[in-house]
Design a protein around this motif. Structure first.
Motif, PDB file in Angstrom:
ATOM      1  N   PHE A 125      11.011   1.647   2.190  1.00 58.19           N
ATOM      2  CA  PHE A 125       9.569   1.778   2.397  1.00 58.19           C
ATOM      3  C   PHE A 125       9.038   0.781   3.417  1.00 58.19           C
ATOM      4  O   PHE A 125       8.054   1.064   4.111  1.00 58.19           O
ATOM      5  CB  PHE A 125       8.827   1.643   1.063  1.00 58.19           C
ATOM      6  N   ASN A 129       7.096   2.121   6.709  1.00 55.85           N
ATOM      7  CA  ASN A 129       5.779   1.601   7.065  1.00 55.85           C
ATOM      8  C   ASN A 129       5.763   0.922   8.426  1.00 55.85           C
ATOM      9  O   ASN A 129       4.800   1.085   9.187  1.00 55.85           O
ATOM     10  CB  ASN A 129       5.299   0.614   5.986  1.00 55.85           C
ATOM     11  N   TRP A 132       5.874   3.672  11.039  1.00 56.48           N
ATOM     12  CA  TRP A 132       4.594   4.396  11.044  1.00 56.48           C
ATOM     13  C   TRP A 132       3.476   3.557  11.661  1.00 56.48           C
ATOM     14  O   TRP A 132       2.700   4.060  12.487  1.00 56.48           O
ATOM     15  CB  TRP A 132       4.229   4.799   9.623  1.00 56.48           C
ATOM     16  N   VAL A 133       3.395   2.278  11.297  1.00 55.12           N
ATOM     17  CA  VAL A 133       2.342   1.401  11.826  1.00 55.12           C
ATOM     18  C   VAL A 133       2.513   1.193  13.328  1.00 55.12           C
ATOM     19  O   VAL A 133       1.536   1.250  14.087  1.00 55.12           O
ATOM     20  CB  VAL A 133       2.347   0.045  11.085  1.00 55.12           C
ATOM     21  N   THR A 169      -1.211   7.208   5.886  1.00 50.12           N
ATOM     22  CA  THR A 169      -1.200   5.751   6.035  1.00 50.12           C
ATOM     23  C   THR A 169      -1.514   5.062   4.714  1.00 50.12           C
ATOM     24  O   THR A 169      -0.861   4.084   4.331  1.00 50.12           O
ATOM     25  CB  THR A 169      -2.225   5.304   7.100  1.00 50.12           C
ATOM     26  N   LEU A 172       1.515   5.573   2.174  1.00 51.45           N
ATOM     27  CA  LEU A 172       2.682   4.766   2.538  1.00 51.45           C
ATOM     28  C   LEU A 172       2.455   3.287   2.234  1.00 51.45           C
ATOM     29  O   LEU A 172       3.308   2.613   1.662  1.00 51.45           O
ATOM     30  CB  LEU A 172       3.010   4.951   4.020  1.00 51.45           C
ATOM     31  N   SER A 173       1.294   2.774   2.618  1.00 51.79           N
ATOM     32  CA  SER A 173       1.014   1.350   2.409  1.00 51.79           C
ATOM     33  C   SER A 173       0.780   1.024   0.944  1.00 51.79           C
ATOM     34  O   SER A 173       0.946  -0.124   0.527  1.00 51.79           O
ATOM     35  CB  SER A 173      -0.200   0.923   3.244  1.00 51.79           C
ATOM     36  N   TYR A 175       2.557   1.700  -1.572  1.00 53.53           N
ATOM     37  CA  TYR A 175       3.809   1.215  -2.170  1.00 53.53           C
ATOM     38  C   TYR A 175       3.973  -0.275  -1.885  1.00 53.53           C
ATOM     39  O   TYR A 175       4.369  -1.045  -2.768  1.00 53.53           O
ATOM     40  CB  TYR A 175       4.996   1.994  -1.608  1.00 53.53           C
ATOM     41  N   ILE A 176       3.649  -0.693  -0.673  1.00 54.95           N
ATOM     42  CA  ILE A 176       3.768  -2.107  -0.296  1.00 54.95           C
ATOM     43  C   ILE A 176       2.762  -2.947  -1.066  1.00 54.95           C
ATOM     44  O   ILE A 176       3.075  -4.057  -1.513  1.00 54.95           O
ATOM     45  CB  ILE A 176       3.555  -2.287   1.221  1.00 54.95           C
ATOM     46  N   ILE A 192       1.801  -5.185   7.336  1.00 54.63           N
ATOM     47  CA  ILE A 192       1.696  -3.741   7.080  1.00 54.63           C
ATOM     48  C   ILE A 192       0.374  -3.417   6.394  1.00 54.63           C
ATOM     49  O   ILE A 192      -0.329  -2.475   6.785  1.00 54.63           O
ATOM     50  CB  ILE A 192       2.883  -3.253   6.216  1.00 54.63           C
ATOM     51  N   SER A 196      -2.593  -1.346   8.092  1.00 51.43           N
ATOM     52  CA  SER A 196      -2.961  -0.074   7.465  1.00 51.43           C
ATOM     53  C   SER A 196      -4.455  -0.013   7.172  1.00 51.43           C
ATOM     54  O   SER A 196      -5.092   1.034   7.356  1.00 51.43           O
ATOM     55  CB  SER A 196      -2.159   0.126   6.174  1.00 51.43           C
TER      56      SER A 196
END
Length: 403
Positions: A125, A129, A132-133, A169, A172-173, A175-176, A192, A196
């Motif tokens: 992940f 991320n 993607w970022v 976005t 995905l973020s 999870y972080i 991240i 995001s």
């Protein structure tokens, strides 16, 4: 056939799954014909699953049950397919097949993601991320350099819709936000989350901005460790950051508040809204959709046939599902999700994972008010994660792969 739930019985290439997952979500609403990359990758995933199932004689019970639960709402539309009341039977059948295909992909990808060990999943992940970022920031620089800030076109990254970009976005973020305390790359996780937040804000997507702050608030305890070593200071800084961001949005002249004000006018002064405005159209779709639903309470009018009654689809998943298959489809679609929400809500000592699943459900239930999601692959995958995680938690309450 063996229905064992042992997560170590099959070895997975987590990097391959991560890359497939990234391409799947990033190409779903891409411009031009890149959309069809989804289908090619989807068939590859399905083929791989069928081969491993055949060779290993192994399939998880949670995958089967999740797929059945997610398909339950299609029972009435399936029966209704022979009805002469359908305006467009071909699009009804087409959307049903696509949705079933998405469910198949969703439960497979979700099973892979939940079966790989925690360290691999966290690293995966992070990779997703970061890619993607970086891509999104690059496209934003192009957007700015070409005069996008001065135009009426909103930033939407590599996809063709700002709401879809902001949703991806945010998910995905998320999870972080929840698992960053267990991730080795603390500074990367921090960057991240900040990136995001910025990317979602510049889209001016109200529902995703609210959803992102909802995720930050629910996950604030886990976010604390990014800011300071002392617990009290961490808590204060995390809460202050969230509240300050909300305060700035609410008290300054900005496009976000302008859009929010227009939506609130639906309840305060709808007569001043223009008929072409998003707020007016969404209110119209809801009110007219409810009237159509009342007239077709048990059968609905067919999947994606709402466009023939409303002029376009309803922009509301509750309305769209109800119109697709009536009251039974609406209950079958949201009933299990609400039951899972109640299940995780009642847990006194919640793990990070249970909080994460709880947040995903709340975000989906909120997001569905302003968007149709049953036909969105990203949301189908997220829903599959919710179902499979719940089923695994019931069978394996101390499963280290989940917690």
């Amino acid at each position: 056939m063996n229905y064992s739930l042992n997560p170590t019985s099959i070895k997975y290439n987590e990097l391959t799954i991560v890359l497939l997952f990234l391409v799947l979500i990033s190409t779903e609403t891409m411009r031009n014909n890149l959309f069809y990359i989804n289908w090619v990758l989807g068939f590859i995933i399905v083929f791989y699953f069928m081969m491993t199932t055949f060779l290993k004689s192994y399939i998880e019970r949670s995958v089967i049950i999740a797929a059945l639960l997610m398909s339950l709402w299609l029972i009435v539309p399936l029966i209704y397919i022979t009805s002469n009341n359908l305006i467009d039977g071909s699009i009804h059948l087409e959307r049903m097949i696509i949705h079933l295909f998405y469910i198949f992909i969703g439960v497979i990808v979700s099973s892979y993601l939940l079966n790989i060990n925690l360290e691999s999943r966290h690293t995966g992940f992070i990779i997703i991320n970061v890619i993607w970022v970086l891509i999104s920031i690059f496209t934003f620089m192009i957007y700015v350099s070409t005069g996008g800030l001065l135009s009426e076109e909103n930033f939407s990254g590599v996809v063709d819709n700002r709401n879809s970009f902001a949703m991806i976005t945010t998910l995905l973020s998320s999870y972080i936000v929840f698992f960053q305390s267990n991730i080795k790359f603390k500074k990367t996780a921090f960057l991240i989350i900040i990136s995001s937040i910025f990317l979602v804000l510049v889209t001016l997507s109200i529902k995703n901005i609210i959803g992102l702050f909802l995720i930050l608030i629910i996950g604030k305890v886990n976010m604390n460790s990014l800011f300071s070593r002392k617990k009290g200071v961490r808590t204060l800084v995390a809460i202050s950051f969230i509240l300050l961001s909300i305060l700035l949005i609410l008290t300054t002249d900005n496009p976000i508040m302008e859009r929010l004000d227009r939506f609130l006018m639906v309840f305060s002064n709808p007569g001043e809204l223009r008929e072409t405005e998003s707020a007016f159209l969404r209110f119209y779709f809801i009110t007219q959709g409810l009237e159509i639903f009342k007239e077709n309470f048990f059968t609905g009018i067919g999947i994606d046939n709402s466009r023939y009654y409303l002029g376009m689809y309803s922009h509301n998943n509750y309305i769209e599902v109800a119109l697709s298959g009536g009251i039974f489809s609406l209950i079958a679609f949201y009933g299990p999700l609400i039951c899972i929400l109640v299940h995780f809500w009642k847990i006194k000592k919640q793990s990070i994972f249970s909080k994460y699943i709880l947040c995903l459900i709340i975000y989906k239930l909120f997001y569905d008010i302003g968007a149709v999601t049953y036909n969105t692959l990203m949301w189908v995958i997220v829903t599959a994660i919710i179902y499979i995680a719940f089923l695994k938690s019931r069978s394996l309450p101390k499963n280290r792969y989940l917690e």
